[in-house]
Design a protein around this motif. Structure first.
Motif, PDB file in Angstrom:
ATOM      1  N   LEU A   1       9.807 -17.383  -4.028  1.00  0.00           N
ATOM      2  CA  LEU A   1      11.002 -18.044  -4.548  1.00  0.00           C
ATOM      3  C   LEU A   1      11.408 -19.257  -3.714  1.00  0.00           C
ATOM      4  CD1 LEU A   1      13.120 -14.932  -5.571  1.00  0.00           C
ATOM      5  CD2 LEU A   1      11.789 -16.436  -7.055  1.00  0.00           C
ATOM      6  N   GLU A   2      11.204 -19.196  -2.418  1.00  0.00           N
ATOM      7  CA  GLU A   2      11.546 -20.329  -1.553  1.00  0.00           C
ATOM      8  C   GLU A   2      10.694 -21.551  -1.858  1.00  0.00           C
ATOM      9  OE1 GLU A   2      11.067 -18.774   2.385  1.00  0.00           O
ATOM     10  OE2 GLU A   2      13.113 -17.972   2.443  1.00  0.00           O
TER      11      GLU A   2
ATOM     12  N   GLU B   1       0.893  -1.168   0.000  1.00  0.00           N
ATOM     13  CA  GLU B   1       0.000   0.000   0.000  1.00  0.00           C
ATOM     14  C   GLU B   1       0.923   1.208   0.000  1.00  0.00           C
ATOM     15  OE1 GLU B   1      -3.275   2.302  -0.164  1.00  0.00           O
ATOM     16  OE2 GLU B   1      -3.247   0.143  -0.397  1.00  0.00           O
ATOM     17  N   LEU B   2       1.426   1.536  -1.203  1.00  0.00           N
ATOM     18  CA  LEU B   2       2.386   2.633  -1.382  1.00  0.00           C
ATOM     19  C   LEU B   2       3.699   2.354  -0.654  1.00  0.00           C
ATOM     20  CD1 LEU B   2      -0.138   5.585  -0.909  1.00  0.00           C
ATOM     21  CD2 LEU B   2       0.526   4.459  -3.031  1.00  0.00           C
ATOM     22  N   GLY B   3       4.175   1.125  -0.748  1.00  0.00           N
ATOM     23  CA  GLY B   3       5.412   0.721  -0.087  1.00  0.00           C
ATOM     24  C   GLY B   3       5.075   0.071   1.245  1.00  0.00           C
ATOM     25  N   PRO B   4       6.059  -0.360   1.977  1.00  0.00           N
ATOM     26  CA  PRO B   4       7.492  -0.272   1.719  1.00  0.00           C
ATOM     27  C   PRO B   4       7.994  -1.439   0.887  1.00  0.00           C
ATOM     28  CG  PRO B   4       7.170  -1.230   3.881  1.00  0.00           C
ATOM     29  CD  PRO B   4       5.797  -0.909   3.323  1.00  0.00           C
ATOM     30  N   LYS B   5       9.156  -1.253   0.293  1.00  0.00           N
ATOM     31  CA  LYS B   5       9.736  -2.311  -0.529  1.00  0.00           C
ATOM     32  C   LYS B   5      10.059  -3.549   0.303  1.00  0.00           C
ATOM     33  CE  LYS B   5      13.287  -3.403  -3.901  1.00  0.00           C
ATOM     34  NZ  LYS B   5      14.547  -3.035  -4.515  1.00  0.00           N
ATOM     35  N   GLU B   6      10.325  -3.381   1.593  1.00  0.00           N
ATOM     36  CA  GLU B   6      10.667  -4.521   2.450  1.00  0.00           C
ATOM     37  C   GLU B   6       9.560  -5.567   2.463  1.00  0.00           C
ATOM     38  OE1 GLU B   6      13.194  -1.215   3.247  1.00  0.00           O
ATOM     39  OE2 GLU B   6      11.012  -1.282   3.400  1.00  0.00           O
ATOM     40  N   PHE B   7       8.303  -5.129   2.426  1.00  0.00           N
ATOM     41  CA  PHE B   7       7.209  -6.105   2.401  1.00  0.00           C
ATOM     42  C   PHE B   7       7.205  -6.854   1.074  1.00  0.00           C
ATOM     43  CE2 PHE B   7       3.037  -7.869   1.864  1.00  0.00           C
ATOM     44  CZ  PHE B   7       2.804  -8.436   3.109  1.00  0.00           C
ATOM     45  N   LEU B   8       7.422  -6.130  -0.009  1.00  0.00           N
ATOM     46  CA  LEU B   8       7.515  -6.760  -1.329  1.00  0.00           C
ATOM     47  C   LEU B   8       8.635  -7.796  -1.330  1.00  0.00           C
ATOM     48  CD1 LEU B   8       6.683  -6.755  -4.395  1.00  0.00           C
ATOM     49  CD2 LEU B   8       8.540  -5.118  -4.695  1.00  0.00           C
ATOM     50  N   GLU B   9       9.766  -7.463  -0.737  1.00  0.00           N
ATOM     51  CA  GLU B   9      10.893  -8.396  -0.671  1.00  0.00           C
ATOM     52  C   GLU B   9      10.523  -9.663   0.099  1.00  0.00           C
ATOM     53  OE1 GLU B   9      13.740  -5.703   1.026  1.00  0.00           O
ATOM     54  OE2 GLU B   9      14.483  -5.082  -0.949  1.00  0.00           O
ATOM     55  N   LYS B  10       9.765  -9.513   1.189  1.00  0.00           N
ATOM     56  CA  LYS B  10       9.317 -10.690   1.955  1.00  0.00           C
ATOM     57  C   LYS B  10       8.394 -11.566   1.115  1.00  0.00           C
ATOM     58  CE  LYS B  10       9.492  -8.499   6.478  1.00  0.00           C
ATOM     59  NZ  LYS B  10       8.683  -7.944   7.564  1.00  0.00           N
ATOM     60  N   LEU B  11       7.485 -10.928   0.396  1.00  0.00           N
ATOM     61  CA  LEU B  11       6.553 -11.667  -0.453  1.00  0.00           C
ATOM     62  C   LEU B  11       7.316 -12.434  -1.536  1.00  0.00           C
ATOM     63  CD1 LEU B  11       3.693 -12.364  -1.487  1.00  0.00           C
ATOM     64  CD2 LEU B  11       3.786 -10.235  -2.791  1.00  0.00           C
TER      65      LEU B  11
ATOM     66  N   LYS C   1      14.098 -10.593 -10.257  1.00  0.00           N
ATOM     67  CA  LYS C   1      13.891 -11.911  -9.653  1.00  0.00           C
ATOM     68  C   LYS C   1      13.284 -12.910 -10.634  1.00  0.00           C
ATOM     69  CE  LYS C   1      15.478 -10.624  -5.708  1.00  0.00           C
ATOM     70  NZ  LYS C   1      16.745 -11.124  -5.213  1.00  0.00           N
ATOM     71  N   LYS C   2      13.163 -12.503 -11.901  1.00  0.00           N
ATOM     72  CA  LYS C   2      12.640 -13.351 -12.977  1.00  0.00           C
ATOM     73  C   LYS C   2      11.189 -13.784 -12.743  1.00  0.00           C
ATOM     74  CE  LYS C   2      17.028 -14.433 -14.783  1.00  0.00           C
ATOM     75  NZ  LYS C   2      17.536 -13.114 -14.770  1.00  0.00           N
TER      76      LYS C   2
ATOM     77  N   VAL D   1       8.228 -23.235  -6.913  1.00  0.00           N
ATOM     78  CA  VAL D   1       7.194 -23.467  -7.916  1.00  0.00           C
ATOM     79  C   VAL D   1       7.265 -22.287  -8.881  1.00  0.00           C
ATOM     80  CG1 VAL D   1       4.693 -23.550  -8.308  1.00  0.00           C
ATOM     81  CG2 VAL D   1       5.686 -24.761  -6.373  1.00  0.00           C
ATOM     82  N   LYS D   2       7.070 -22.530 -10.159  1.00  0.00           N
ATOM     83  CA  LYS D   2       7.061 -21.447 -11.145  1.00  0.00           C
ATOM     84  C   LYS D   2       6.071 -20.379 -10.686  1.00  0.00           C
ATOM     85  CE  LYS D   2       7.523 -19.449 -15.233  1.00  0.00           C
ATOM     86  NZ  LYS D   2       8.649 -18.590 -15.470  1.00  0.00           N
ATOM     87  N   ALA D   3       6.507 -19.124 -10.730  1.00  0.00           N
ATOM     88  CA  ALA D   3       5.644 -18.007 -10.334  1.00  0.00           C
ATOM     89  C   ALA D   3       5.810 -16.876 -11.336  1.00  0.00           C
ATOM     90  CB  ALA D   3       5.998 -17.534  -8.933  1.00  0.00           C
ATOM     91  N   VAL D   4       4.722 -16.149 -11.560  1.00  0.00           N
ATOM     92  CA  VAL D   4       4.730 -14.953 -12.389  1.00  0.00           C
ATOM     93  C   VAL D   4       4.035 -13.844 -11.612  1.00  0.00           C
ATOM     94  CG1 VAL D   4       4.830 -16.165 -14.599  1.00  0.00           C
ATOM     95  CG2 VAL D   4       2.609 -15.635 -13.611  1.00  0.00           C
ATOM     96  N   ALA D   5       4.410 -12.594 -11.932  1.00  0.00           N
ATOM     97  CA  ALA D   5       3.868 -11.486 -11.156  1.00  0.00           C
ATOM     98  C   ALA D   5       3.841 -10.198 -11.966  1.00  0.00           C
ATOM     99  CB  ALA D   5       4.714 -11.282  -9.897  1.00  0.00           C
ATOM    100  N   VAL D   6       2.931  -9.326 -11.566  1.00  0.00           N
ATOM    101  CA  VAL D   6       2.896  -7.943 -12.037  1.00  0.00           C
ATOM    102  C   VAL D   6       2.636  -7.052 -10.824  1.00  0.00           C
ATOM    103  CG1 VAL D   6       2.079  -8.434 -14.385  1.00  0.00           C
ATOM    104  CG2 VAL D   6       0.411  -8.011 -12.576  1.00  0.00           C
ATOM    105  N   THR D   7       2.932  -5.773 -10.982  1.00  0.00           N
ATOM    106  CA  THR D   7       2.641  -4.809  -9.925  1.00  0.00           C
ATOM    107  C   THR D   7       1.178  -4.388 -10.008  1.00  0.00           C
ATOM    108  OG1 THR D   7       3.341  -3.024 -11.380  1.00  0.00           O
ATOM    109  CG2 THR D   7       4.979  -3.869  -9.824  1.00  0.00           C
TER     110      THR D   7
END
Length: 127
Positions: free
Chosen positions: A54-55, A39-49, A79-80, A58-64
């Motif tokens: 990645l852990e 919700e307008l950041g922070p990037k740290e939450f995105l990094e956790k997600l 992160k591909k 399983v193949k994953a795809v994403a958009v913002t």
């Protein structure tokens, strides 16, 4: 093909915990994240997600999403995971990605005009 599709987690720690639980208790062929990790950041939450995705291996795809900052798309690409502006054939299905949204009255940071959206999608779906 068993999919896990989700979006609009908006920095929710309980939402991230539910995702982790779903991934631990089930097997998926593909994970599709359709935006609004934050919700307008922070990037740290995105990094956790992204780390959670990645852990799982399983193949994953994403958009913002429209409430994510546009530069988060670069992180997905690094992160591909990103399919923004791309078409991906996975398991016999085609996925077309578009991050952000059309303009909204809510002053969202990641919006595109109808013309921009058309310019991104038309070459992908016109094939």
């Amino acid at each position: 093909m068993k999919l896990l599709c989700f979006s609009d987690i908006h920095n929710s720690k309980s939402g991230l915990a539910k995702l982790e639980r779903l991934l631990a208790e089930n097997e998926y062929d593909l994970i599709v994240f359709a935006g609004d990790a934050t919700e307008l950041g922070p990037k740290e939450f995105l990094e956790k997600l992204v780390q959670t995705l990645l852990e799982n291996k399983v193949k994953a795809v994403a958009v913002t999403g429209n409430r994510d900052f546009p530069q988060f798309e670069d992180f997905f690409a690094e992160k591909k995971l990103s399919i923004h502006g791309k078409k991906a054939k996975i398991g016999g299905f085609e996925f077309v990605g578009l991050g952000g949204s059309n303009p909204t009255p809510f002053n969202c940071p990641n919006t595109r005009s109808e013309e921009e959206i058309y310019g991104i999608l038309e070459p992908l779906v016109g094939e």
